[in-house]
Design a protein around this motif. Structure first.
Motif, PDB file in Angstrom:
ATOM      1  N   PHE A 183       0.824  -1.206   0.000  1.00 21.66           N
ATOM      2  CA  PHE A 183       0.000   0.000   0.000  1.00 21.66           C
ATOM      3  C   PHE A 183       0.861   1.260   0.000  1.00 21.66           C
ATOM      4  N   VAL A 184       1.848   1.332   0.884  1.00 22.36           N
ATOM      5  CA  VAL A 184       2.691   2.523   0.964  1.00 22.36           C
ATOM      6  C   VAL A 184       3.463   2.723  -0.345  1.00 22.36           C
ATOM      7  N   TYR A 185       4.024   1.646  -0.884  1.00 20.41           N
ATOM      8  CA  TYR A 185       4.754   1.749  -2.147  1.00 20.41           C
ATOM      9  C   TYR A 185       3.843   2.279  -3.255  1.00 20.41           C
ATOM     10  N   LEU A 186       2.652   1.705  -3.365  1.00 21.60           N
ATOM     11  CA  LEU A 186       1.722   2.120  -4.412  1.00 21.60           C
ATOM     12  C   LEU A 186       1.191   3.525  -4.169  1.00 21.60           C
ATOM     13  N   TRP A 187       0.967   3.874  -2.912  1.00 24.30           N
ATOM     14  CA  TRP A 187       0.475   5.218  -2.602  1.00 24.30           C
ATOM     15  C   TRP A 187       1.514   6.264  -3.008  1.00 24.30           C
ATOM     16  N   VAL A 188       2.769   6.000  -2.713  1.00 24.99           N
ATOM     17  CA  VAL A 188       3.829   6.932  -3.121  1.00 24.99           C
ATOM     18  C   VAL A 188       3.870   7.023  -4.647  1.00 24.99           C
ATOM     19  N   LEU A 189       3.850   5.879  -5.309  1.00 28.76           N
ATOM     20  CA  LEU A 189       3.902   5.856  -6.768  1.00 28.76           C
ATOM     21  C   LEU A 189       2.712   6.601  -7.379  1.00 28.76           C
ATOM     22  N   LEU A 190       1.521   6.246  -6.967  1.00 30.27           N
ATOM     23  CA  LEU A 190       0.327   6.882  -7.523  1.00 30.27           C
ATOM     24  C   LEU A 190       0.204   8.336  -7.083  1.00 30.27           C
ATOM     25  N   GLY A 191       0.647   8.615  -5.859  1.00 30.42           N
ATOM     26  CA  GLY A 191       0.639   9.999  -5.384  1.00 30.42           C
ATOM     27  C   GLY A 191       1.529  10.892  -6.219  1.00 30.42           C
ATOM     28  N   LEU A 192       2.655  10.362  -6.677  1.00 33.58           N
ATOM     29  CA  LEU A 192       3.527  11.134  -7.563  1.00 33.58           C
ATOM     30  C   LEU A 192       2.852  11.406  -8.904  1.00 33.58           C
ATOM     31  N   PHE A 193       2.096  10.439  -9.387  1.00 30.91           N
ATOM     32  CA  PHE A 193       1.341  10.680 -10.616  1.00 30.91           C
ATOM     33  C   PHE A 193       0.302  11.784 -10.414  1.00 30.91           C
ATOM     34  N   VAL A 194      -0.359  11.777  -9.263  1.00 30.33           N
ATOM     35  CA  VAL A 194      -1.340  12.827  -8.980  1.00 30.33           C
ATOM     36  C   VAL A 194      -0.653  14.190  -8.894  1.00 30.33           C
ATOM     37  N   ASN A 199      -5.763  25.611 -14.093  1.00 26.80           N
ATOM     38  CA  ASN A 199      -6.715  24.906 -13.229  1.00 26.80           C
ATOM     39  C   ASN A 199      -6.051  24.590 -11.898  1.00 26.80           C
ATOM     40  N   VAL A 200      -6.851  24.480 -10.865  1.00 22.49           N
ATOM     41  CA  VAL A 200      -6.333  24.068  -9.564  1.00 22.49           C
ATOM     42  C   VAL A 200      -7.017  22.753  -9.214  1.00 22.49           C
ATOM     43  N   PHE A 201      -6.227  21.699  -9.157  1.00 23.20           N
ATOM     44  CA  PHE A 201      -6.785  20.379  -8.902  1.00 23.20           C
ATOM     45  C   PHE A 201      -5.746  19.505  -8.222  1.00 23.20           C
ATOM     46  N   VAL A 202      -5.972  19.186  -6.970  1.00 26.72           N
ATOM     47  CA  VAL A 202      -5.143  18.218  -6.268  1.00 26.72           C
ATOM     48  C   VAL A 202      -6.097  17.328  -5.489  1.00 26.72           C
ATOM     49  N   PHE A 203      -6.063  16.050  -5.802  1.00 25.07           N
ATOM     50  CA  PHE A 203      -6.922  15.132  -5.084  1.00 25.07           C
ATOM     51  C   PHE A 203      -6.184  13.824  -4.884  1.00 25.07           C
ATOM     52  N   GLN A 204      -5.600  13.667  -3.718  1.00 26.15           N
ATOM     53  CA  GLN A 204      -4.844  12.459  -3.395  1.00 26.15           C
ATOM     54  C   GLN A 204      -5.762  11.284  -3.044  1.00 26.15           C
ATOM     55  N   GLY A 205      -7.051  11.557  -2.937  1.00 25.18           N
ATOM     56  CA  GLY A 205      -7.982  10.486  -2.577  1.00 25.18           C
ATOM     57  C   GLY A 205      -7.955   9.325  -3.547  1.00 25.18           C
ATOM     58  N   PHE A 206      -7.855   9.624  -4.848  1.00 27.47           N
ATOM     59  CA  PHE A 206      -7.787   8.552  -5.833  1.00 27.47           C
ATOM     60  C   PHE A 206      -6.510   7.742  -5.659  1.00 27.47           C
ATOM     61  N   ALA A 207      -5.414   8.397  -5.330  1.00 25.44           N
ATOM     62  CA  ALA A 207      -4.149   7.684  -5.121  1.00 25.44           C
ATOM     63  C   ALA A 207      -4.274   6.742  -3.930  1.00 25.44           C
ATOM     64  N   ILE A 208      -4.868   7.208  -2.857  1.00 23.06           N
ATOM     65  CA  ILE A 208      -5.034   6.371  -1.663  1.00 23.06           C
ATOM     66  C   ILE A 208      -5.980   5.208  -1.948  1.00 23.06           C
ATOM     67  N   LEU A 209      -7.124   5.507  -2.544  1.00 28.55           N
ATOM     68  CA  LEU A 209      -8.105   4.463  -2.846  1.00 28.55           C
ATOM     69  C   LEU A 209      -7.529   3.433  -3.812  1.00 28.55           C
ATOM     70  N   ASN A 210      -6.883   3.911  -4.881  1.00 31.28           N
ATOM     71  CA  ASN A 210      -6.281   2.982  -5.844  1.00 31.28           C
ATOM     72  C   ASN A 210      -5.179   2.153  -5.197  1.00 31.28           C
ATOM     73  N   ALA A 211      -4.379   2.756  -4.331  1.00 28.37           N
ATOM     74  CA  ALA A 211      -3.313   2.007  -3.654  1.00 28.37           C
ATOM     75  C   ALA A 211      -3.906   0.903  -2.785  1.00 28.37           C
ATOM     76  N   LEU A 212      -4.983   1.193  -2.092  1.00 31.93           N
ATOM     77  CA  LEU A 212      -5.642   0.167  -1.273  1.00 31.93           C
ATOM     78  C   LEU A 212      -6.164  -0.976  -2.143  1.00 31.93           C
ATOM     79  N   ILE A 213      -6.855  -0.628  -3.216  1.00 34.35           N
ATOM     80  CA  ILE A 213      -7.439  -1.644  -4.089  1.00 34.35           C
ATOM     81  C   ILE A 213      -6.348  -2.450  -4.787  1.00 34.35           C
ATOM     82  N   LEU A 214      -5.368  -1.760  -5.358  1.00 36.21           N
ATOM     83  CA  LEU A 214      -4.330  -2.449  -6.123  1.00 36.21           C
ATOM     84  C   LEU A 214      -3.425  -3.293  -5.233  1.00 36.21           C
ATOM     85  N   ALA A 215      -3.197  -2.864  -3.999  1.00 36.77           N
ATOM     86  CA  ALA A 215      -2.404  -3.685  -3.072  1.00 36.77           C
ATOM     87  C   ALA A 215      -3.124  -5.000  -2.805  1.00 36.77           C
ATOM     88  N   LYS A 216      -4.417  -4.946  -2.618  1.00 35.66           N
ATOM     89  CA  LYS A 216      -5.186  -6.170  -2.379  1.00 35.66           C
ATOM     90  C   LYS A 216      -5.194  -7.057  -3.620  1.00 35.66           C
TER      91      LYS A 216
END
Length: 169
Positions: A16-27, A39-56
């Motif tokens: 999860f942490v590895y994927l969150w860092v990776l996906l968070g960098l993409f965000v 535009n102003v857009f920062v939403f780390q929620g998708f990175a966290i949610l995707n990291a949880l799902i993809l880790a599983k």
């Protein structure tokens, strides 16, 4: 039972942490692109949610042992295969996520399909290459830990070295 549960939880958290860092960098990269367009857009929620799902999903794929047919090949082939498989999985999950968000907001199915790296085949290949290369260290460490043992790997990486003893180099 408790020891196995603890081990699985540790593996899940590491993933999860590895994927969150990776996906968070993409965000964060996407945020830079959006800001340059005004535009102003920062939403780390998708990175966290995707990291949880993809880790599983990655843990489940490991139990299925999708790379078992590569056992006679060098470990590098297994590492590359797992990185390619997860790259395809991550990109597919991203498409599904964007389509579902688009549908939730009333867009058409086609309007919800994201473009990778600015669009087109070149953008998709570049983003896929970035994800693939980003996953290589994870799978390499996993297979090295299996080969030499996780305790030995931890000792190599995190114990202080003795500069006067030649075996510690």
């Amino acid at each position: 039972m408790t020891t196995r549960l603890t081990q699985e939880l540790k593996r899940f958290l590491i993933l999860f942490v590895y994927l969150w860092v990776l996906l968070g960098l993409f965000v964060l990269n996407q945020d830079l692109i959006e800001r340059s367009a005004g535009n102003v857009f920062v939403f780390q929620g998708f990175a966290i949610l995707n990291a949880l799902i993809l880790a599983k999903v990655m843990l489940a794929a490991e139990y299925v042992d999708v790379a078992r047919w590569l056992q006679r090949l060098p470990v590098a082939a297994t590492i590359a295969f797992e990185a390619v498989l997860c790259t395809a999985l991550f990109m597919t999950v991203h498409v599904i996520e964007r389509v579902l968000v688009g549908l939730f907001h009333g867009s058409t199915l086609a309007a919800g399909i994201p473009s990778f790296g600015g669009g087109g085949l070149a953008g998709t290949v570049i983003v896929g290459a970035i994800i693939f290369v980003s996953l290589l260290p994870f799978f390499t460490f996993k297979h090295v830990a299996r080969a030499i043992g996780p305790d030995r790997l931890r000792a190599i990486l995190f114990q202080r070295r003795n500069p006067t003893h030649p075996a510690s180099e």
